[in-house]
Design a protein around this motif. Structure first.
Motif, short mmCIF file in Angstrom:
data_model
loop_
_atom_site.label_atom_id
_atom_site.label_comp_id
_atom_site.label_asym_id
_atom_site.label_seq_id
_atom_site.Cartn_x
_atom_site.Cartn_y
_atom_site.Cartn_z
N TYR A 155 -92.28 47.64 -56.02
CA TYR A 155 -91.00 48.22 -56.44
C TYR A 155 -90.45 47.45 -57.64
O TYR A 155 -90.04 48.03 -58.65
CB TYR A 155 -89.98 48.16 -55.30
CG TYR A 155 -90.02 49.34 -54.37
CD1 TYR A 155 -89.88 50.64 -54.85
CD2 TYR A 155 -90.17 49.17 -53.00
CE1 TYR A 155 -89.89 51.72 -53.99
CE2 TYR A 155 -90.19 50.24 -52.13
CZ TYR A 155 -90.05 51.51 -52.64
OH TYR A 155 -90.07 52.58 -51.78
N ILE A 156 -90.39 46.13 -57.50
CA ILE A 156 -89.82 45.30 -58.56
C ILE A 156 -90.61 45.45 -59.85
O ILE A 156 -90.04 45.55 -60.94
CB ILE A 156 -89.79 43.82 -58.12
CG1 ILE A 156 -88.80 43.64 -56.95
CG2 ILE A 156 -89.39 42.91 -59.27
CD1 ILE A 156 -88.84 42.27 -56.31
N GLY A 157 -91.95 45.51 -59.73
CA GLY A 157 -92.78 45.65 -60.91
C GLY A 157 -92.53 46.95 -61.66
O GLY A 157 -92.35 46.95 -62.88
N ILE A 158 -92.49 48.06 -60.91
CA ILE A 158 -92.26 49.38 -61.54
C ILE A 158 -90.88 49.43 -62.16
O ILE A 158 -90.70 49.89 -63.31
CB ILE A 158 -92.43 50.51 -60.51
CG1 ILE A 158 -93.87 50.56 -59.98
CG2 ILE A 158 -92.03 51.85 -61.11
CD1 ILE A 158 -94.89 51.00 -60.99
N PHE A 159 -89.85 48.95 -61.42
CA PHE A 159 -88.49 48.98 -61.93
C PHE A 159 -88.36 48.09 -63.17
O PHE A 159 -87.66 48.44 -64.13
CB PHE A 159 -87.50 48.51 -60.86
CG PHE A 159 -87.37 49.45 -59.70
CD1 PHE A 159 -87.67 50.79 -59.84
CD2 PHE A 159 -86.97 49.00 -58.45
CE1 PHE A 159 -87.57 51.67 -58.77
CE2 PHE A 159 -86.86 49.87 -57.37
CZ PHE A 159 -87.15 51.21 -57.54
N ALA A 160 -89.04 46.94 -63.14
CA ALA A 160 -88.96 46.02 -64.28
C ALA A 160 -89.57 46.65 -65.53
O ALA A 160 -89.01 46.53 -66.63
CB ALA A 160 -89.67 44.72 -63.94
N VAL A 161 -90.71 47.32 -65.37
CA VAL A 161 -91.35 47.98 -66.51
C VAL A 161 -90.43 49.04 -67.10
O VAL A 161 -90.25 49.13 -68.32
CB VAL A 161 -92.69 48.61 -66.08
CG1 VAL A 161 -93.22 49.54 -67.18
CG2 VAL A 161 -93.71 47.53 -65.77
N ILE A 162 -89.79 49.83 -66.21
CA ILE A 162 -88.87 50.88 -66.69
C ILE A 162 -87.65 50.27 -67.37
O ILE A 162 -87.25 50.70 -68.46
CB ILE A 162 -88.45 51.79 -65.52
CG1 ILE A 162 -89.66 52.56 -64.99
CG2 ILE A 162 -87.35 52.74 -65.96
CD1 ILE A 162 -89.39 53.34 -63.73
N PHE A 163 -87.06 49.25 -66.73
CA PHE A 163 -85.84 48.63 -67.27
C PHE A 163 -86.09 48.00 -68.63
O PHE A 163 -85.37 48.27 -69.60
CB PHE A 163 -85.32 47.59 -66.28
CG PHE A 163 -84.12 46.83 -66.78
CD1 PHE A 163 -82.86 47.41 -66.76
CD2 PHE A 163 -84.25 45.55 -67.30
CE1 PHE A 163 -81.75 46.72 -67.23
CE2 PHE A 163 -83.16 44.85 -67.77
CZ PHE A 163 -81.90 45.43 -67.74
N PHE A 164 -87.13 47.16 -68.70
CA PHE A 164 -87.39 46.47 -69.96
C PHE A 164 -87.92 47.44 -71.03
O PHE A 164 -87.69 47.23 -72.23
CB PHE A 164 -88.38 45.32 -69.75
CG PHE A 164 -87.77 44.15 -69.02
CD1 PHE A 164 -86.77 43.40 -69.60
CD2 PHE A 164 -88.18 43.83 -67.73
CE1 PHE A 164 -86.19 42.32 -68.93
CE2 PHE A 164 -87.61 42.77 -67.05
CZ PHE A 164 -86.61 42.00 -67.65
N GLY A 165 -88.59 48.50 -70.57
CA GLY A 165 -89.02 49.52 -71.51
C GLY A 165 -87.84 50.21 -72.16
O GLY A 165 -87.82 50.43 -73.38
N LEU A 166 -86.83 50.53 -71.34
CA LEU A 166 -85.62 51.16 -71.89
C LEU A 166 -84.86 50.21 -72.80
O LEU A 166 -84.31 50.62 -73.83
CB LEU A 166 -84.72 51.63 -70.73
CG LEU A 166 -85.25 52.82 -69.91
CD1 LEU A 166 -84.33 53.09 -68.74
CD2 LEU A 166 -85.37 54.06 -70.79
N GLN A 167 -84.83 48.92 -72.40
CA GLN A 167 -84.16 47.92 -73.24
C GLN A 167 -84.85 47.82 -74.60
O GLN A 167 -84.19 47.74 -75.65
CB GLN A 167 -84.20 46.55 -72.55
CG GLN A 167 -83.29 46.45 -71.34
CD GLN A 167 -81.84 46.34 -71.73
OE1 GLN A 167 -81.11 47.34 -71.76
NE2 GLN A 167 -81.39 45.15 -72.04
#
Length: 213
Positions: A155-167
């Motif tokens: 969960y954390i990995g997928i969310f992190a990729v999405i969050f930092f990708g948007l950033q």
């Protein structure tokens, strides 16, 4: 494979009441917060988690070893879980978007256009699809109980990729362009998700073919 799918559905009747209570809680929480968008996200998450419950029942009963004494091959054992995951996500998506619309009608106030709501809920469904497509090969490799401990990391990995990708996209000032190209982006994301699930499926097949019980 139809028989395996029916077996999973009949097994999951044991948890139907629990999930109905969970859905009722989500509805009450949405009314309390006056935030209908909370309902589809939690609904999709809850329905997607059922796949691990299904695999946990099989593991506890030693079903896979028994199934191989029947006219069932190893590929069927993998295929049915991916079909089950897609069905659960589809049901979660339909229930989620329907509940979102109904709750919005009761709450009133200014709401997002339906197209934006639909794309947001679809993005949530794709996100959980990626999470569990990542988890299924792990489950086939090490079993459900040990895999559950890795679920939060996934969960954390997928969310992190999405969050930092948007950033990253925001820093490049590309979010407005992406917003303008919403439909092509949605098609691209769904295409990537389909490729990812297909890759996960073949990895699971490779694992199950080498597995010894």
């Amino acid at each position: 494979m139809k028989g395996l799918l029916l077996k999973d559905i009949f097994n999951l009747r044991k948890v139907i009441k629990q999930y109905l209570l969970i859905l009722a809680f989500f509805v009450c929480y949405c009314f309390f917060l006056k935030t209908p968008s909370f309902f589809p996200m939690m609904t999709i998450m809850s329905f997607s988690m059922i796949i691990l419950t299904s695999m946990g029942y099989d593991e506890a009963a030693g079903f896979d070893k028994f199934a191989l004494t029947l006219p069932v091959n190893r590929e069927d054992l993998v295929r049915v879980k991916y079909v089950m995951l897609l069905l659960l996500l589809l049901i979660g998506f339909v229930v989620g978007i329907s509940g979102n619309l109904i709750i919005s009608c009761f709450i009133g106030g200014e709401q997002e256009p339906f197209a934006e709501q639909f794309s947001s809920i679809l993005a949530v469904a794709v996100m959980f699809l990626l999470v569990y497509a990542t988890m299924l090969p792990v489950v086939f490799k090490i079993g459900v109980e040990r895999a559950r401990m890795l679920l939060m990391i996934c969960y954390i990995g997928i969310f992190a990729v999405i969050f930092f990708g948007l950033q990253f996209l925001a820093e490049l000032n590309l979010l407005d362009r992406i917003e303008a190209a919403r439909i092509p982006m949605a098609v691209g994301i769904v295409g990537f998700a389909a490729f990812y699930v297909l890759a996960s499926y073949f990895i699971s097949l490779k694992i199950i073919r080498k597995r010894e019980w």
